[in-house]
Design a protein around this motif. Structure first.
Motif, PDB file in Angstrom:
ATOM      1  N   VAL A  46       0.660 -12.688   0.163  1.00  0.00           N
ATOM      2  CA  VAL A  46       0.952 -10.392   0.786  1.00  0.00           C
ATOM      3  C   VAL A  46       0.311  -9.446   1.440  1.00  0.00           C
ATOM      4  O   VAL A  46       0.188  -8.717   2.540  1.00  0.00           O
ATOM      5  CB  VAL A  46       1.106  -9.585  -0.737  1.00  0.00           C
ATOM      6  N   ALA A  47      -1.379 -10.398   0.831  1.00  0.00           N
ATOM      7  CA  ALA A  47      -2.029  -9.901   1.949  1.00  0.00           C
ATOM      8  C   ALA A  47      -2.616  -9.879   3.747  1.00  0.00           C
ATOM      9  O   ALA A  47      -2.622  -8.996   3.975  1.00  0.00           O
ATOM     10  CB  ALA A  47      -4.070 -10.165   1.805  1.00  0.00           C
ATOM     11  N   LEU A  48      -2.572 -11.386   3.818  1.00  0.00           N
ATOM     12  CA  LEU A  48      -1.477 -11.786   4.346  1.00  0.00           C
ATOM     13  C   LEU A  48      -0.789 -11.600   5.712  1.00  0.00           C
ATOM     14  O   LEU A  48      -0.658 -10.514   6.999  1.00  0.00           O
ATOM     15  CB  LEU A  48      -1.703 -12.997   5.002  1.00  0.00           C
ATOM     16  N   SER A  49       0.527 -10.965   4.916  1.00  0.00           N
ATOM     17  CA  SER A  49       0.873 -10.127   5.721  1.00  0.00           C
ATOM     18  C   SER A  49       0.726  -8.671   6.093  1.00  0.00           C
ATOM     19  O   SER A  49       1.154  -8.321   7.174  1.00  0.00           O
ATOM     20  CB  SER A  49       2.265 -10.423   4.883  1.00  0.00           C
ATOM     21  N   GLN A  50      -0.178  -8.446   5.277  1.00  0.00           N
ATOM     22  CA  GLN A  50      -0.256  -6.689   5.590  1.00  0.00           C
ATOM     23  C   GLN A  50      -1.576  -6.519   7.249  1.00  0.00           C
ATOM     24  O   GLN A  50      -1.194  -5.156   7.809  1.00  0.00           O
ATOM     25  CB  GLN A  50      -1.045  -6.319   4.480  1.00  0.00           C
ATOM     26  N   CYS A 132      -7.467  -6.350 -10.651  1.00  0.00           N
ATOM     27  CA  CYS A 132      -8.233  -4.936 -10.815  1.00  0.00           C
ATOM     28  C   CYS A 132      -9.125  -5.309 -12.437  1.00  0.00           C
ATOM     29  O   CYS A 132      -8.995  -4.066 -13.265  1.00  0.00           O
ATOM     30  CB  CYS A 132      -7.202  -3.282 -10.524  1.00  0.00           C
ATOM     31  N   LYS A 133      -9.673  -6.081 -12.451  1.00  0.00           N
ATOM     32  CA  LYS A 133     -10.353  -6.223 -13.919  1.00  0.00           C
ATOM     33  C   LYS A 133     -11.742  -5.840 -13.976  1.00  0.00           C
ATOM     34  O   LYS A 133     -12.472  -5.256 -15.285  1.00  0.00           O
ATOM     35  CB  LYS A 133     -10.265  -8.216 -14.185  1.00  0.00           C
ATOM     36  N   GLN A 134     -12.425  -5.694 -12.852  1.00  0.00           N
ATOM     37  CA  GLN A 134     -13.670  -5.645 -12.566  1.00  0.00           C
ATOM     38  C   GLN A 134     -13.166  -3.674 -12.706  1.00  0.00           C
ATOM     39  O   GLN A 134     -12.803  -2.767 -12.133  1.00  0.00           O
ATOM     40  CB  GLN A 134     -14.594  -5.931 -12.145  1.00  0.00           C
ATOM     41  N   LYS A 135     -14.415  -2.989 -11.947  1.00  0.00           N
ATOM     42  CA  LYS A 135     -14.940  -1.379 -12.280  1.00  0.00           C
ATOM     43  C   LYS A 135     -14.300  -1.500 -10.580  1.00  0.00           C
ATOM     44  O   LYS A 135     -13.965  -0.281 -10.447  1.00  0.00           O
ATOM     45  CB  LYS A 135     -16.071  -0.928 -12.482  1.00  0.00           C
ATOM     46  N   LEU A 136     -15.229  -1.798  -9.950  1.00  0.00           N
ATOM     47  CA  LEU A 136     -15.057  -1.960  -8.351  1.00  0.00           C
ATOM     48  C   LEU A 136     -13.890  -2.064  -7.790  1.00  0.00           C
ATOM     49  O   LEU A 136     -13.301  -1.139  -6.929  1.00  0.00           O
ATOM     50  CB  LEU A 136     -15.788  -2.832  -7.834  1.00  0.00           C
ATOM     51  N   LEU A 160      -8.639   0.322   5.694  1.00  0.00           N
ATOM     52  CA  LEU A 160      -8.536   0.956   3.642  1.00  0.00           C
ATOM     53  C   LEU A 160      -8.414  -0.176   3.613  1.00  0.00           C
ATOM     54  O   LEU A 160      -9.196  -0.809   2.937  1.00  0.00           O
ATOM     55  CB  LEU A 160      -7.579   0.904   3.366  1.00  0.00           C
ATOM     56  N   LEU A 161      -7.634  -1.614   4.291  1.00  0.00           N
ATOM     57  CA  LEU A 161      -7.776  -2.934   3.744  1.00  0.00           C
ATOM     58  C   LEU A 161      -8.903  -3.418   4.093  1.00  0.00           C
ATOM     59  O   LEU A 161      -9.647  -4.490   3.496  1.00  0.00           O
ATOM     60  CB  LEU A 161      -6.920  -3.172   4.282  1.00  0.00           C
ATOM     61  N   LEU A 162      -9.630  -3.191   5.551  1.00  0.00           N
ATOM     62  CA  LEU A 162     -11.044  -3.601   6.274  1.00  0.00           C
ATOM     63  C   LEU A 162     -11.928  -3.577   5.297  1.00  0.00           C
ATOM     64  O   LEU A 162     -12.559  -3.176   4.960  1.00  0.00           O
ATOM     65  CB  LEU A 162     -10.790  -3.251   7.496  1.00  0.00           C
ATOM     66  N   PHE A 163     -12.399  -1.842   5.008  1.00  0.00           N
ATOM     67  CA  PHE A 163     -13.358  -1.442   3.980  1.00  0.00           C
ATOM     68  C   PHE A 163     -13.187  -1.751   2.240  1.00  0.00           C
ATOM     69  O   PHE A 163     -14.072  -2.369   2.251  1.00  0.00           O
ATOM     70  CB  PHE A 163     -12.715   0.020   3.428  1.00  0.00           C
ATOM     71  N   ASN A 317     -10.423 -10.905  -2.845  1.00  0.00           N
ATOM     72  CA  ASN A 317     -10.599 -10.482  -3.899  1.00  0.00           C
ATOM     73  C   ASN A 317     -10.503  -8.430  -3.828  1.00  0.00           C
ATOM     74  O   ASN A 317      -9.998  -7.741  -4.615  1.00  0.00           O
ATOM     75  CB  ASN A 317     -11.388 -10.106  -4.506  1.00  0.00           C
ATOM     76  N   GLY A 318     -11.079  -8.209  -2.640  1.00  0.00           N
ATOM     77  CA  GLY A 318     -11.256  -6.720  -2.464  1.00  0.00           C
ATOM     78  C   GLY A 318     -10.026  -6.185  -2.015  1.00  0.00           C
ATOM     79  O   GLY A 318      -9.303  -5.200  -2.332  1.00  0.00           O
ATOM     80  N   VAL A 319      -9.499  -7.596  -0.677  1.00  0.00           N
ATOM     81  CA  VAL A 319      -8.164  -7.148  -0.219  1.00  0.00           C
ATOM     82  C   VAL A 319      -7.220  -6.778  -0.820  1.00  0.00           C
ATOM     83  O   VAL A 319      -5.956  -6.635  -1.759  1.00  0.00           O
ATOM     84  CB  VAL A 319      -7.385  -7.899   1.125  1.00  0.00           C
ATOM     85  N   ASN A 320      -7.062  -8.052  -2.367  1.00  0.00           N
ATOM     86  CA  ASN A 320      -6.171  -8.102  -3.106  1.00  0.00           C
ATOM     87  C   ASN A 320      -5.966  -7.149  -3.937  1.00  0.00           C
ATOM     88  O   ASN A 320      -4.956  -6.400  -4.405  1.00  0.00           O
ATOM     89  CB  ASN A 320      -6.585  -9.222  -4.590  1.00  0.00           C
ATOM     90  N   ALA A 321      -7.808  -6.131  -4.217  1.00  0.00           N
ATOM     91  CA  ALA A 321      -7.182  -4.424  -5.456  1.00  0.00           C
ATOM     92  C   ALA A 321      -6.623  -3.762  -3.899  1.00  0.00           C
ATOM     93  O   ALA A 321      -5.852  -2.885  -4.857  1.00  0.00           O
ATOM     94  CB  ALA A 321      -8.503  -4.485  -6.013  1.00  0.00           C
TER      95      ALA A 321
END
Length: 381
Positions: A46-50, A132-136, A160-163, A317-321
């Motif tokens: 899903v992330a790759l397709s974005q 989304c198991k962590q606060k970050l 947002l995805l890049l960030f 991991n960031g992009v998945n969130a």
């Protein structure tokens, strides 16, 4: 091999609600029900397709088919998922304004839009629990959803995805060892893409079908953010060749039928080549889908090598969130706002969620129930 086509063909008939709903249907089918891949693998697709142009949900389906049975599996997944929508758009092009204004048709569509709310909500919640198991990561999800709800645009989504990728790279890197396998893209799909995007427009003189393919290939190469973005691009291609009413009728129909919204090209291609309408419809459809698939094939085969590099894994991991945030924003707009029009609609959604998650009824029985509810509520009103 036939199971790939059969599964995607069934999904092609029931996947109403746009790309976010498709991602929900895919997750329910291939992660929860069939176990063809786990949540981590699915979220990476899903992330790759974005990040790639083209039809996002169709690219996810194409990638699932590829991972299952290679290129043939990917092609069967695409044909199976797209064929129902293509057939419906061809029928609508033939019959034109006959059915899309009828109360029965509107009732069926309304019921299936309500079902899309249930499916997207289920996918969002399931992916939130996984990623989304962590606060970050929870914060990245919330930030993404809030920003897209307040400033909805493809630019916002990409930023947002890049960030999220940068934050994940710095703070969410995994402890797994680097495999030292270099990421090498597959060359032939990228060469094919380059030839079609640059050389084909030079060979279209006096050849209407090739010009049609080239025009729609160019449009499909520029579509970031899903099917809605294809509207202005195709409008520029069509110009005055068909009436504004016919163009908007096809666009409205593409939003109402199941499957990928890119099959709007089927309707337009049928109208643009009156001497060979079926050929025009199929050529336009292939043209608008192909660039996204070629780019996906260019990176997909060795994607896992890249994904196992610790910093890249952290970025994912960031992009998945952030992808969960994308789904959360899409759950509200356009899925919820276009479907839930009164309190009784919300009741249907809550009951549907109970049927899906608690009673775990087969999806076919839930689909039929929502069709009947939609028809009944439309006639009562």
């Amino acid at each position: 091999m036939f199971s790939i086509f059969k599964t995607f063909f069934w999904l092609g008939w029931i996947s109403f609600g746009g790309p976010a709903a498709h991602i929900g249907y895919f997750r329910h089918t291939f992660v929860d029900k069939l176990g063809w891949l786990d949540d981590q693998e699915y979220a990476q697709l899903v992330a790759l397709s974005q990040f790639l142009p083209g039809p996002g949900s169709s690219q996810v389906g194409f990638a699932i088919g590829y991972q299952r049975q290679g290129l043939l599996g990917a092609i069967l997944a695409f044909i199976g998922f797209t064929l129902p929508s293509v057939l419906i758009m061809l029928c609508l092009a033939l019959l034109s304004h006959k059915f899309n204004q009828s109360p029965l048709f509107e009732g069926v569509v309304h019921g299936l839009k309500l079902l899309a709310v249930v499916v997207v909500a289920d996918a969002t919640w399931g992916m939130y629990k996984s990623f989304c198991k962590q606060k970050l990561t929870s914060g990245l999800c919330l930030l993404t959803a809030a920003a897209l709800l307040l400033i909805p645009s493809i630019s916002t989504q990409i930023i947002l995805l890049l960030f999220a990728a940068l934050i994940g790279c710095k703070y969410l890197a995994s402890n797994q060892s680097n495999t030292h396998q270099r990421f090498t893209p597959s060359i032939w799909p990228l060469i094919t893409f380059g030839l079609l995007i640059f050389a084909l427009p030079l060979m279209t003189s006096g050849l209407p079908l090739i010009k049609l393919f080239s025009d729609f290939f160019q449009a499909g190469s520029l579509v970031f953010g899903g099917g809605h973005v294809v509207l202005p691009l195709l409008q520029n291609i069509v110009g005055e060749q068909i009436s504004q009413d016919a163009f908007l009728t096809g666009y409205a129909a593409a939003q109402a039928v199941p499957g990928p919204m890119f099959t709007f090209a089927t309707y337009i291609g049928y109208q643009l080549i009156p001497q060979a309408p079926i050929a025009g419809a199929l050529v336009a459809t292939l043209g608008v889908f192909l660039p996204g698939f070629l780019l996906l094939l260019g990176v997909l085969k060795h994607w896992q090598h890249l994904a196992h590099v610790p910093k890249v894994s952290g970025a994912l991991n960031g992009v998945n969130a952030a992808v969960v945030g994308l789904l959360l924003s899409a759950l509200y707009q356009p899925v919820f706002t276009s479907a839930v029009l009164n309190p009784s609609d919300l009741v249907f959604v809550l009951v549907g969620f109970y049927l899906l998650k608690q009673l775990q009824l087969p999806i076919i029985s839930i689909v039929i129930s929502f069709i009947l509810l939609g028809v009944a509520s439309n006639w009562i009103v």
